[in-house]
Design an enzyme around this catalytic site. Structure first.
Site, PDB file in Angstrom:
ATOM      1  N   GLU A 144      18.624  20.130 -39.775  1.00  0.00           N
ATOM      2  CA  GLU A 144      20.003  20.467 -39.412  1.00  0.00           C
ATOM      3  C   GLU A 144      20.825  19.187 -39.470  1.00  0.00           C
ATOM      4  O   GLU A 144      20.380  18.147 -38.990  1.00  0.00           O
ATOM      5  CB  GLU A 144      19.997  21.040 -37.982  1.00  0.00           C
ATOM      6  CG  GLU A 144      21.375  21.284 -37.432  1.00  0.00           C
ATOM      7  CD  GLU A 144      21.393  21.427 -35.897  1.00  0.00           C
ATOM      8  OE1 GLU A 144      20.323  21.586 -35.276  1.00  0.00           O
ATOM      9  OE2 GLU A 144      22.495  21.341 -35.335  1.00  0.00           O
ATOM     10  N   CYS A 385      13.754  13.475 -10.908  1.00  0.00           N
ATOM     11  CA  CYS A 385      14.026  12.080 -11.247  1.00  0.00           C
ATOM     12  C   CYS A 385      14.964  11.464 -10.206  1.00  0.00           C
ATOM     13  O   CYS A 385      14.544  11.181  -9.099  1.00  0.00           O
ATOM     14  CB  CYS A 385      14.544  11.967 -12.674  1.00  0.00           C
ATOM     15  SG  CYS A 385      14.185  10.352 -13.377  1.00  0.00           S
ATOM     16  N   HIS A 511      10.586  14.752 -15.729  1.00  0.00           N
ATOM     17  CA  HIS A 511      11.552  15.812 -16.075  1.00  0.00           C
ATOM     18  C   HIS A 511      10.817  17.074 -16.525  1.00  0.00           C
ATOM     19  O   HIS A 511      10.600  17.270 -17.730  1.00  0.00           O
ATOM     20  CB  HIS A 511      12.472  15.336 -17.199  1.00  0.00           C
ATOM     21  CG  HIS A 511      13.439  14.286 -16.760  1.00  0.00           C
ATOM     22  ND1 HIS A 511      14.689  14.585 -16.261  1.00  0.00           N
ATOM     23  CD2 HIS A 511      13.329  12.938 -16.717  1.00  0.00           C
ATOM     24  CE1 HIS A 511      15.314  13.469 -15.939  1.00  0.00           C
ATOM     25  NE2 HIS A 511      14.504  12.447 -16.201  1.00  0.00           N
ATOM     26  N   GLU A 513      11.897  19.945 -16.820  1.00  0.00           N
ATOM     27  CA  GLU A 513      12.759  20.858 -17.600  1.00  0.00           C
ATOM     28  C   GLU A 513      12.529  20.737 -19.105  1.00  0.00           C
ATOM     29  O   GLU A 513      12.789  21.671 -19.857  1.00  0.00           O
ATOM     30  CB  GLU A 513      14.243  20.633 -17.265  1.00  0.00           C
ATOM     31  CG  GLU A 513      14.874  19.321 -17.748  1.00  0.00           C
ATOM     32  CD  GLU A 513      14.698  18.151 -16.774  1.00  0.00           C
ATOM     33  OE1 GLU A 513      13.728  18.170 -15.982  1.00  0.00           O
ATOM     34  OE2 GLU A 513      15.522  17.209 -16.826  1.00  0.00           O
TER      35      GLU A 513
HETATM   36  N1  GLN Z   1      18.652   6.278 -12.530  1.00  0.00           N
HETATM   37  C1  GLN Z   1      17.317   6.551 -12.102  1.00  0.00           C
HETATM   38  C2  GLN Z   1      16.292   5.642 -12.759  1.00  0.00           C
HETATM   39  O1  GLN Z   1      16.558   5.044 -13.762  1.00  0.00           O
HETATM   40  C3  GLN Z   1      16.962   7.994 -12.382  1.00  0.00           C
HETATM   41  C4  GLN Z   1      16.907   8.330 -13.832  1.00  0.00           C
HETATM   42  C5  GLN Z   1      16.954   9.798 -14.121  1.00  0.00           C
HETATM   43  O2  GLN Z   1      17.291  10.599 -13.258  1.00  0.00           O
HETATM   44  N2  GLN Z   1      16.648  10.182 -15.357  1.00  0.00           N
HETATM   45  O3  GLN Z   1      15.190   5.526 -12.308  1.00  0.00           O
END
Ligand code: GLN
Length: 538
Positions: A144, A385, A511, A513
């Site tokens: 894409e 996070c 993460h 998600e």
């Molecule tokens: N700012 C935070 C860190 O760098 C959390 C990063 C995030 O939420 N992706 O650890």
């Protein structure tokens, strides 16, 4: 060179951006996969950043992260969620990435004697990037191109795709152009002219689309099909309507299959049709459209709530958790700064609170208020996070008795940095691609909510952060009821914290998600929505 059986599909866009090119490409990939083909996907972005990792969510929406730690365009999220393809560093090339390898080669003397030029050197590098997907075993590679036909910066990319049609043979390459048919409410008509002009821009470059996919609010009529076919130079059966779907983006592949787009593609590429199996996909959609369970209300506390793309994968993963728990879901985006004005009233009535990832000081105090509200009112809580870092700071401030506890990201010299920079980050000065990125293993505590969610003692999830829980405070936090239930295998890095004294309170440094799909929701999202369902039934 690609192995000689691999076919290529190139998806371009016309008229305007944000047409849903990524979703369309991903839908095509799903249909081809469900007809038994092995598919790979790739996004080419004509901007000059090496990757979107350094861009603001206002500019670019969410930064998606792959297993191998590539910070990438959010369309890769659609690719993985729809088509189950596994993306990696070859799945997203920007003009910046292409130019930087050409320029590095020039400095090494790799072009000695030549004038280095956009054509052929940049276009050759783009072609190499496209072909890099065609590993052994891949039947169809879909690429894409970001932006819109006519963008100056997109020209070398379109030229490279045109050349590939020559290089690989036209029977091995298919050009799909996605365009907009605007509805003019004043004259109450659909207009095909912008699409005609867009197809004409492509023709000037030497690309005649094989298939035209038309995004529209209203159904196209015979006259529109005829005009589009005639003036865009596309066979009538290759003009496909892609009307706005009613309930869920996951309906797009079904809509396209109803018009036999997948059959058309396979015929054109001279590939056997095979059977199309969309049963599981359709069952999944009917669960979104007609859930049998209760309505759950989820609050997502962020600082770009007007911009849903900034939390794309979070919203998708919540939907996935909803599918597996058979609930209807209302997701409320709440600006964290609003909570700083002492108005936690917006949190009343929620069945679940989610604090997602983020960077920088703005909005932190509001997020801490949301964590406190969830903890004190026994509302299911998922922190991701930065959301986990907020859960740690909140515990330290209100339960450990360290009112000035903070992250050194926000208050560098603070007296109780319960979140601090990871040791490996101390010497890092460059901002691009230098965080702790990609898959890392994590060992789960026996009997924890995390372990019960995953049903396993060891997991791997994707990361994107520089800061971590400061181990000097681990014991005091645990004494205050915040259990470290997920650790790196060497025990050094806290990956998950949770509260056993709470209905469901889990926060993770990674993460979850990014690995969630509609047919296979991430376990933490499934368990979180399960807990919100119980809360809603109370
Ligand atoms: N700012 C935070 C860190 O760098 C959390 C990063 C995030 O939420 N992706 O650890």
């Amino acid at each position: 060179m690609p192995h000689n059986r691999c076919k290529f599909i190139f998806v371009t866009g016309g008229v305007v951006s944000s047409l849903g090119k990524g979703i369309t490409a991903a839908s095509i990939a799903l249909l081809l996969r469900q007809r038994g083909y092995t598919v790979t996907m790739q996004k080419l972005d004509p901007y000059l950043n090496i990757d979107p990792g350094t861009m603001s969510p206002y500019q670019h929406g969410e930064v998606y992260v792959t297993d191998d730690g590539t910070e990438a365009d959010l369309d890769l999220g659609h690719y993985e969620r729809f088509a189950g393809v596994s993306c990696n560093r070859n799945s997203n090339y920007t003009a910046g990435k292409i130019y930087s390898s050409v320029l590095a080669r020039e400095r090494e003397g790799g072009y000695l004697g030549s004038t280095v030029q956009v054509i052929p050197h940049i276009t050759d590098e783009i072609k190499k990037a496209v072909l890099s997907q065609a590993d052994e075993g891949i039947d169809i590679a879909i690429t894409e191109v970001g932006g819109t036909a006519g963008d100056i910066e997109g020209l070398p990319f379109l030229e490279a795709l045109r050349e590939l049609g020559q290089d690989l043979g036209r029977e091995n390459v298919l050009y799909i152009h996605l365009t907009l048919i605007p509805w003019l409410s004043a004259s109450r008509e659909l207009k095909t002219k912008p699409s005609q002009q867009s197809a004409s821009i492509l023709r000037n470059i030497g690309i005649i689309p094989d298939i035209l996919i038309c995004r529209t609010e209203r159904s196209l009529q015979e006259e529109h099909y005829n005009k589009l076919s005639m003036f865009c130079n596309v066979p009538l059966e290759a003009v496909i309507e892609e009307k706005d779907v009613e309930n869920s983006i996951y309906e797009v592949p079904v809509e396209l299959a109803e018009q036999k787009l997948d059959e058309l593609i396979l015929k054109r590429l001279k590939l056997p049709l095979n059977n199309l199996d969309l049963d599981d996909w359709k069952t999944m959609i009917s669960r979104i459209v007609h859930p049998s369970g209760p309505l759950v209300k989820i609050g997502v506390i962020g600082k770009y709530m007007g911009l849903r793309d900034a939390y794309k994968s979070i919203f998708e993963a919540l939907t996935h958790g909803g599918i597996s728990n058979d609930v209807a879901m209302e997701i409320k985006g709440i600006e964290s700064e609003d909570l700083e004005r002492g108005t936690t009233g917006v949190l009343e009535g929620l069945d679940g609170i989610l604090v997602p990832g983020g960077f920088g000081h703005r909005g932190i105090e509001g997020k801490l208020e949301a964590v406190r509200f969830a903890r004190e009112k026994n509302i299911p809580f998922l922190g991701i996070c930065l959301g986990m870092q907020c859960a740690v700071i909140e515990t330290a401030r209100h339960l450990v008795g360290l009112p000035d506890a903070n992250s050194s990201e926000f208050t560098p010299g603070c007296s109780h940095p319960v979140i601090h920079l990871m040791e490996e980050q101390n010497a890092v000065t460059d901002k691009g691609g230098t965080m702790r990125l990609g898959l890392y293993p994590c060992v789960l505590l026996d009997g924890s909510a995390a372990q019960s969610a995953y049903g396993s003692g060891r997991i791997s999830e994707r990361h994107r952060h520089r800061y971590e829980l400061n181990n000097e405070y681990r014991e005091r936090l645990e004494e205050a009821g915040l259990v470290c239930s997920g650790l790196s295998p060497d025990g050094d890095l806290v990956e998950i914290v949770e509260r056993p004294d709470h209905a469901w309170f889990v926060a993770c440094q990674f993460h979850p998600e990014f690995t969630s799909t509609p047919l296979k929701p991430n376990p933490l999202f499934r368990a979180f929505i399960g807990a919100t369902r119980e809360h809603a039934c109370e």
